[in-house]
Design a protein around this motif. Structure first.
Motif, PDB file in Angstrom:
ATOM      1  N   UNK A  37       0.819  -1.214   0.000  1.00  0.00           N
ATOM      2  CA  UNK A  37       0.000   0.000   0.000  1.00  0.00           C
ATOM      3  C   UNK A  37       0.856   1.268   0.000  1.00  0.00           C
ATOM      4  N   UNK A  38       1.697   1.418  -1.039  1.00  0.00           N
ATOM      5  CA  UNK A  38       2.591   2.583  -1.085  1.00  0.00           C
ATOM      6  C   UNK A  38       1.840   3.856  -1.451  1.00  0.00           C
ATOM      7  N   UNK A  39       2.451   4.974  -1.142  1.00  0.00           N
ATOM      8  CA  UNK A  39       1.928   6.264  -1.592  1.00  0.00           C
ATOM      9  C   UNK A  39       2.506   6.614  -2.958  1.00  0.00           C
ATOM     10  N   UNK A  40       3.651   6.010  -3.286  1.00  0.00           N
ATOM     11  CA  UNK A  40       4.359   6.274  -4.535  1.00  0.00           C
ATOM     12  C   UNK A  40       4.811   4.954  -5.137  1.00  0.00           C
ATOM     13  N   UNK A  41       4.538   4.746  -6.423  1.00  0.00           N
ATOM     14  CA  UNK A  41       4.981   3.566  -7.151  1.00  0.00           C
ATOM     15  C   UNK A  41       6.007   4.015  -8.181  1.00  0.00           C
ATOM     16  N   UNK A  42       7.226   3.478  -8.090  1.00  0.00           N
ATOM     17  CA  UNK A  42       8.291   3.811  -9.030  1.00  0.00           C
ATOM     18  C   UNK A  42       8.363   2.720 -10.090  1.00  0.00           C
ATOM     19  N   UNK A  43       8.295   3.114 -11.358  1.00  0.00           N
ATOM     20  CA  UNK A  43       8.325   2.152 -12.460  1.00  0.00           C
ATOM     21  C   UNK A  43       9.436   2.527 -13.435  1.00  0.00           C
ATOM     22  N   UNK A  44      10.256   1.548 -13.773  1.00  0.00           N
ATOM     23  CA  UNK A  44      11.338   1.747 -14.727  1.00  0.00           C
ATOM     24  C   UNK A  44      11.025   0.932 -15.978  1.00  0.00           C
ATOM     25  N   UNK A  59      -3.346  -0.068 -16.283  1.00  0.00           N
ATOM     26  CA  UNK A  59      -3.203  -0.323 -14.850  1.00  0.00           C
ATOM     27  C   UNK A  59      -2.535   0.857 -14.156  1.00  0.00           C
ATOM     28  N   UNK A  60      -1.566   1.474 -14.827  1.00  0.00           N
ATOM     29  CA  UNK A  60      -0.914   2.656 -14.241  1.00  0.00           C
ATOM     30  C   UNK A  60      -1.935   3.765 -14.020  1.00  0.00           C
ATOM     31  N   UNK A  61      -2.804   3.967 -14.997  1.00  0.00           N
ATOM     32  CA  UNK A  61      -3.861   4.978 -14.838  1.00  0.00           C
ATOM     33  C   UNK A  61      -4.766   4.639 -13.660  1.00  0.00           C
ATOM     34  N   UNK A  62      -5.149   3.369 -13.560  1.00  0.00           N
ATOM     35  CA  UNK A  62      -6.048   2.940 -12.486  1.00  0.00           C
ATOM     36  C   UNK A  62      -5.385   3.096 -11.119  1.00  0.00           C
ATOM     37  N   UNK A  63      -4.111   2.735 -11.042  1.00  0.00           N
ATOM     38  CA  UNK A  63      -3.363   2.859  -9.787  1.00  0.00           C
ATOM     39  C   UNK A  63      -3.313   4.322  -9.367  1.00  0.00           C
ATOM     40  N   UNK A  64      -3.022   5.198 -10.314  1.00  0.00           N
ATOM     41  CA  UNK A  64      -2.971   6.624 -10.017  1.00  0.00           C
ATOM     42  C   UNK A  64      -4.344   7.143  -9.610  1.00  0.00           C
ATOM     43  N   UNK A  86       0.593   7.854  -6.246  1.00  0.00           N
ATOM     44  CA  UNK A  86       1.401   8.606  -7.204  1.00  0.00           C
ATOM     45  C   UNK A  86       2.274   7.619  -7.977  1.00  0.00           C
ATOM     46  N   UNK A  87       2.422   7.838  -9.270  1.00  0.00           N
ATOM     47  CA  UNK A  87       3.223   6.951 -10.115  1.00  0.00           C
ATOM     48  C   UNK A  87       4.335   7.782 -10.751  1.00  0.00           C
ATOM     49  N   UNK A  88       5.569   7.364 -10.518  1.00  0.00           N
ATOM     50  CA  UNK A  88       6.731   7.981 -11.142  1.00  0.00           C
ATOM     51  C   UNK A  88       7.295   6.957 -12.112  1.00  0.00           C
ATOM     52  N   UNK A  89       7.277   7.301 -13.393  1.00  0.00           N
ATOM     53  CA  UNK A  89       7.634   6.328 -14.420  1.00  0.00           C
ATOM     54  C   UNK A  89       8.742   6.872 -15.312  1.00  0.00           C
ATOM     55  N   UNK A  90       9.745   6.053 -15.547  1.00  0.00           N
ATOM     56  CA  UNK A  90      10.763   6.320 -16.560  1.00  0.00           C
ATOM     57  C   UNK A  90      10.372   5.431 -17.724  1.00  0.00           C
ATOM     58  N   UNK A 144      -1.214  10.267 -20.705  1.00  0.00           N
ATOM     59  CA  UNK A 144      -1.984  10.235 -19.459  1.00  0.00           C
ATOM     60  C   UNK A 144      -1.267  10.808 -18.250  1.00  0.00           C
ATOM     61  N   UNK A 145      -0.030  11.264 -18.413  1.00  0.00           N
ATOM     62  CA  UNK A 145       0.680  11.753 -17.224  1.00  0.00           C
ATOM     63  C   UNK A 145       0.263  13.185 -16.877  1.00  0.00           C
ATOM     64  N   UNK A 146       0.305  13.480 -15.596  1.00  0.00           N
ATOM     65  CA  UNK A 146       0.006  14.831 -15.127  1.00  0.00           C
ATOM     66  C   UNK A 146       1.168  15.773 -15.434  1.00  0.00           C
ATOM     67  N   UNK A 147       2.373  15.266 -15.270  1.00  0.00           N
ATOM     68  CA  UNK A 147       3.571  16.086 -15.446  1.00  0.00           C
ATOM     69  C   UNK A 147       4.614  15.229 -16.135  1.00  0.00           C
ATOM     70  N   UNK A 148       5.319  15.807 -17.099  1.00  0.00           N
ATOM     71  CA  UNK A 148       6.339  15.080 -17.823  1.00  0.00           C
ATOM     72  C   UNK A 148       7.652  15.840 -17.856  1.00  0.00           C
TER      73      UNK A 148
END
Length: 124
Positions: A37-44, A61-66, A71-75, A85-89
């Protein structure tokens, strides 16, 4: 939340991870990370090496998780899909931040299109 996001994993409950497809293994990795149950999910590179169908599943799934409040931080190399679909890029060039903005703004930025997305990426 994990069961709702990844129903296919329930069907594979007794299957070893090594016998799963690349997309299923990616979903399993995300599900394992979400169990805490993280507040932030880091995806590489979550879409790396996946078929277009499995890429769709991962991005959905990333959209649903967010949307569920994580929060999703994706590289991601697949910038076009990620920016949809990202809020900030942040667009990096040789390890430095070259462009920053909302996903929509970056998708429509002529310089970003020309230099990174290709002219075929122009959104009409």
């Amino acid at each position: 939340m994990v069961e709702e996001l990844f129903p296919v994993l329930a069907e594979r409950r007794k299957q070893k991870a090594g016998a799963m497809s690349g997309g299923e293994r990616q979903m399993l990795a995300m599900a394992r990370a979400l169990m805490t149950e993280p507040q932030l999910l880091l995806l590489d590179e979550p879409s790396a090496g996946l078929s277009p169908l499995h890429q769709d599943h991962v991005f959905d799934r990333c959209r649903m998780i967010n949307s569920a409040g994580v929060a999703v931080l994706m590289v991601e190399q697949n910038a076009r899909r990620c920016l949809q679909f990202c809020d900030r890029g942040y667009v990096l060039d040789q390890g430095r931040n070259a462009y920053t903005g909302t996903g929509t703004a970056l998708l429509h930025d002529e310089k970003v299109i020309e230099l990174y997305l290709g002219t075929l990426a122009r959104v009409r």
